[in-house]
Design an enzyme around this catalytic site. Structure first.
Site, short mmCIF file in Angstrom:
data_model
loop_
_atom_site.label_atom_id
_atom_site.label_comp_id
_atom_site.label_asym_id
_atom_site.label_seq_id
_atom_site.Cartn_x
_atom_site.Cartn_y
_atom_site.Cartn_z
NE ARG A 22 76.98 30.29 79.70
CZ ARG A 22 77.74 30.73 78.60
NH1 ARG A 22 77.64 30.15 77.47
NH2 ARG A 22 78.34 31.78 78.49
CG HIS A 67 79.03 34.52 68.86
ND1 HIS A 67 79.86 34.10 69.82
CD2 HIS A 67 79.76 35.13 68.08
CE1 HIS A 67 81.38 34.38 69.41
NE2 HIS A 67 81.01 35.07 68.50
CB ILE A 68 73.77 30.58 71.18
CG1 ILE A 68 74.54 29.16 70.77
CG2 ILE A 68 72.47 30.37 71.60
CD1 ILE A 68 74.84 28.20 71.92
N PRO A 96 84.50 27.38 76.36
CG PRO A 96 85.27 29.29 77.44
CD PRO A 96 85.31 28.41 76.03
CB ALA A 105 84.12 34.04 77.81
CD GLU A 150 82.64 35.47 65.43
OE1 GLU A 150 82.73 36.29 64.38
OE2 GLU A 150 82.96 36.02 66.39
CG ASP A 204 98.02 34.40 66.84
OD1 ASP A 204 97.52 35.25 65.85
OD2 ASP A 204 98.88 34.74 67.61
CG ASN A 257 79.71 29.80 70.58
OD1 ASN A 257 80.46 30.68 71.06
ND2 ASN A 257 78.67 29.52 70.93
C1 DQA Z 1 78.46 33.14 73.26
C2 DQA Z 1 78.59 34.71 73.42
C3 DQA Z 1 79.80 34.97 74.48
O1 DQA Z 1 79.84 36.36 74.71
C4 DQA Z 1 79.72 34.54 75.57
O2 DQA Z 1 80.91 34.30 76.53
C5 DQA Z 1 79.41 32.60 75.75
C6 DQA Z 1 78.49 32.31 74.50
C7 DQA Z 1 77.18 33.06 72.50
O3 DQA Z 1 77.07 31.57 71.76
O4 DQA Z 1 76.23 33.66 72.64
O5 DQA Z 1 79.96 32.02 76.22
O6 DQA Z 1 79.37 32.79 72.47
#
Ligand code: DQA
Length: 190
Positions: free
Chosen positions: A12, A94-95, A4, A71, A92, A81, A68
Site C-alpha cells: 500500500r 500513525h505511521i 483497516p 482511516a 495512538e 467510545d 493505529n
Molecule cells: C494512518 C493514517 C490514516 O489517515 C490512514 O487512513 C491510514 C493509516 C497512518 O498510519 O499513517 O490508514 O493511520
C-alpha cells in the site's frame, strides 16, 4: 491494534507507509517492545465492530492499548467510545505524518481517548508509543483508590458474587486484579 488497510503494509502506497509488510512490522515491533520489557499481542481488522470488540476484550487482560485505527481514526466515534469505556492507558500511532496530509485526516476521534500520540515516525512509532505508555503507567502507579487483595471486605465480596458486572467494574477500578483471581480469592476467604 491495527485498523483497516494496515494488513496491506508494504504493498500500500509505499512512498507514504514504507516497504515493510504487515508481518515484518509485527516482528519489528514485537522485538523492539521485548527489548524494553513490554510483552505484546497483535490484532488487525478491516472492520470497525471487530476493533470495538477487541478493545472491549482487552479489559482485564492488558495493561494498555497501542492503536493505529487507520482511516477509522477520522470517522469512528464507536472506537473512541470503546477506548473510553475500558479506560485502559492508550496510545495512538500513525505511521505517516497525518498533520501534513489532507484536511479530512486532521481530526482524530480515537486520539481523544489516548494519553500518548506518536505520529509520522514510521513503524518505529509503535515501539515509541509502547515505551511512552510504559513510562506513563510506571509513573502514574496504581490509582489512588487502589485496594490490594487484603483490603477486600465482605461488601466487595457480596457485590462480586452477586453480579459479574460488579466484578468487571471492580477489576477496571483496581487495575491488575484479574477477574479469575478475584473469584479464587473470594472463594478462599468465604
Ligand atoms: C494512518 C493514517 C490514516 O489517515 C490512514 O487512513 C491510514 C493509516 C497512518 O498510519 O499513517 O490508514 O493511520
Amino acid at each position: 491494534l491495527n485498523g483497516p488497510n494496515l494488513n496491506m503494509l508494504g504493498v500500500r502506497e509505499p512512498g507514504i507507509y514504507g516497504t515493510v509488510d504487515y508481518e515484518g512490522m509485527v516482528n519489528f515491533v514485537k522485538e523492539g517492545c521485548a527489548a524494553i520489557g513490554v510483552e505484546t499481542e497483535f490484532y488487525q481488522s478491516n472492520h470497525e465492530g471487530s476493533l470495538v470488540d477487541a478493545i472491549q476484550s482487552a479489559l482485564g487482560l492488558y495493561d494498555g492499548i497501542v492503536i493505529n485505527p487507520g482511516a477509522y481514526t477520522h470517522t469512528s466515534i464507536a472506537i473512541l467510545d470503546a477506548l473510553k469505556a475500558v479506560a485502559l492507558p492508550a496510545a495512538e500511532v500513525h505511521i505517516s505524518d497525518v498533520t501534513k496530509r489532507e484536511p479530512f485526516r486532521q481530526i482524530s476521534y480515537a486520539g481523544m481517548a489516548c494519553q500518548v500520540h506518536v505520529i509520522g515516525q514510521g513503524i518505529a512509532g509503535y515501539v515509541q508509543a509502547a515505551a511512552q505508555l510504559k513510562a506513563q503507567i510506571e509513573q502514574d502507579g496504581e490509582p489512588e483508590n487502589y485496594l490490594c487483595h487484603g483490603d477486600l471486605n465482605q461488601h466487595h465480596i457480596l457485590l462480586a458474587e452477586e453480579n459479574e458486572m460488579a466484578v468487571i467494574e471492580f477489576n477496571r477500578m483496581h487495575r491488575g486484579v484479574q477477574v479469575e483471581d478475584l473469584y479464587h480469592f473470594t472463594r478462599k476467604i468465604l
